[in-house]
Design a protein around this motif. Structure first.
Motif, mmCIF file in Angstrom:
data_model
loop_
_atom_site.group_PDB
_atom_site.id
_atom_site.type_symbol
_atom_site.label_atom_id
_atom_site.label_comp_id
_atom_site.label_asym_id
_atom_site.label_seq_id
_atom_site.Cartn_x
_atom_site.Cartn_y
_atom_site.Cartn_z
ATOM 1 N N UNK A 1 0.950 -1.275 0.026
ATOM 2 C CA UNK A 1 0.049 0.019 0.019
ATOM 3 C C UNK A 1 0.823 1.164 -0.159
ATOM 4 N N UNK A 2 0.526 2.192 -0.679
ATOM 5 C CA UNK A 2 0.841 3.563 -0.747
ATOM 6 C C UNK A 2 0.157 4.516 0.153
ATOM 7 N N UNK A 3 0.708 4.864 1.151
ATOM 8 C CA UNK A 3 -0.058 5.470 2.462
ATOM 9 C C UNK A 3 0.478 6.897 2.763
ATOM 10 N N UNK A 4 -0.380 7.807 3.066
ATOM 11 C CA UNK A 4 -0.045 9.258 3.468
ATOM 12 C C UNK A 4 -0.359 9.237 4.968
ATOM 13 N N UNK A 5 0.416 9.593 5.661
ATOM 14 C CA UNK A 5 -0.197 10.003 7.148
ATOM 15 C C UNK A 5 -0.076 11.553 7.669
ATOM 16 N N UNK A 6 -0.987 12.009 7.757
ATOM 17 C CA UNK A 6 -1.038 13.787 8.090
ATOM 18 C C UNK A 6 -0.946 13.915 9.578
ATOM 19 N N UNK A 7 0.153 14.216 10.212
ATOM 20 C CA UNK A 7 0.454 14.458 11.495
ATOM 21 C C UNK A 7 1.535 13.416 12.113
ATOM 22 N N UNK A 8 2.718 14.212 12.756
ATOM 23 C CA UNK A 8 3.622 13.495 13.252
ATOM 24 C C UNK A 8 3.814 13.428 14.494
#
Length: 348
Positions: A1-8
């Motif tokens: 899967x290609x995943x983007x997480x917003x918030x580190x």
């Protein structure tokens, strides 16, 4: 899967870390908002002393505490960094009239859970041996399974390991285009209201006071769970922290307040002699909550997943939640039924 997480923060970083370990391609976007809850967290891992009766919350935090030692061992090897994790126990202070009842309540939780460790009442002499400068005015017990971790160090180690495993970390805002079909995970904490997903996210202003103990020279003191919501944590050497305030707010102001300073100073002087302490600084964090104080973990549409409302649970639960979410998104069995945390209606 290609995943983007917003918030580190810890939740986003932990999810990203576990996802890349499972072979996913992950990019984390973090705009480094001032007031991130991680930076005002005392780092206590001792959920068993809570009086909360929400069974879904308790399952989450007890499984999270169980996961911590193995997780930290692996993470520190992969990152080459210390997280400040210590299993030094937790001292709990009570008023005399509820001391025996509280001891039984916590001891009962240890019967079927070896993670709690031994629970025993302390004599004044034993308390002073563990924490020499601490008052002996209040009856005390120790929960030997209690531990602590440094939130900022933990986040730094997860970030290092995540990048080392092939994850991408972008210190900037995520720009969401209309035709973007990337699978997204929002872990935006107090700023979750920007996405307008249900359940609604509110936040509390949490302030902590850093201080030095001028008379106590010990290698490590246990966490102290004092009266009410107050806690005291030994960071390192002569450095300690006492917290915290819980102030509902719509503001994102992170300047320390005089009101909170005075409140925490008065709390500090309940447990230490004024001449034994030196107040050094204040820290401010914005902790996100749902109306039910139960974290939300779930899909909000087919292409979007949200983890938010972790509040004071965040430091304890984030590593385990990261693993559980990674398993779920990869079609693998989870330990928890995450349907319990994917809700929009009030929870009991």
């Amino acid at each position: 899967m290609n995943i983007t997480i917003i918030g580190g923060g810890l939740a986003g970083a932990s999810i990203g870390y576990h996802l890349v370990k499972m072979g996913n391609s992950v990019t984390i976007y973090d705009r480094k908002d001032k007031g991130q809850a991680t930076f005002a967290s005392a780092g206590i891992v001792c959920p068993w002393i809570s009086q909360r009766r929400n069974k879904k919350w308790y399952r989450l935090v007890t499984k999270s505490a169980h996961y911590y030692p193995d997780f930290i061992s692996t993470l520190e090897k992969e990152s080459g960094m210390s997280t400040g994790y210590k299993n030094s126990g937790a001292i709990c202070l009570f008023k005399e009239n509820i001391f025996d009842k509280a001891t039984k309540r916590i001891s009962d939780k240890a019967v079927d859970n070896p993670d709690v460790g031994q629970v025993r009442q302390l004599t004044k002499e034993e308390l002073s041996a563990l924490h020499p400068a601490l008052t002996t005015e209040y009856p005390a017990l120790i929960v030997e399974g209690g531990g602590q971790v440094r939130g900022q160090k933990l986040l730094a180690a997860i970030k290092e390991a995540f990048i080392g495993l092939g994850g991408r970390w972008e210190e900037k805002s995520y720009e969401n285009s209309i035709d973007d079909d990337t699978f997204k995970i929002y872990t935006t904490g107090a700023w979750g209201k920007e996405q307008k997903y249900k359940p609604e996210i509110a936040h509390q202003r949490a302030e902590i006071m850093h201080f030095k103990l001028l008379t106590q020279k010990v290698q490590q003191s246990p966490v102290v769970m004092a009266l009410g919501p107050t806690y005291i944590v030994h960071l390192e050497n002569d450095k300690y922290v006492i917290g915290t305030t819980h102030i509902d707010t719509d503001s994102f102001d992170t300047e320390p307040s005089e009101e909170s300073y005075n409140y925490l100073r008065d709390e500090l002087y309940k447990y230490f002699k004024p001449e034994d302490v030196e107040i050094t600084e204040m820290g401010v964090g914005l902790k996100p909550y749902t109306r039910d104080f139960l974290p939300f973990i779930g899909y909000v549409d087919n292409n979007t997943f949200v983890v938010n409302g972790m509040g004071s649970t965040g430091l304890t639960a984030s590593p385990f939640v990261g693993k559980e979410v990674a398993l779920l998104l990869n079609g693998m069995p989870t330990e928890l039924d995450l349907n319990d945390y994917s809700y929009t209606e009030p929870q009991n």
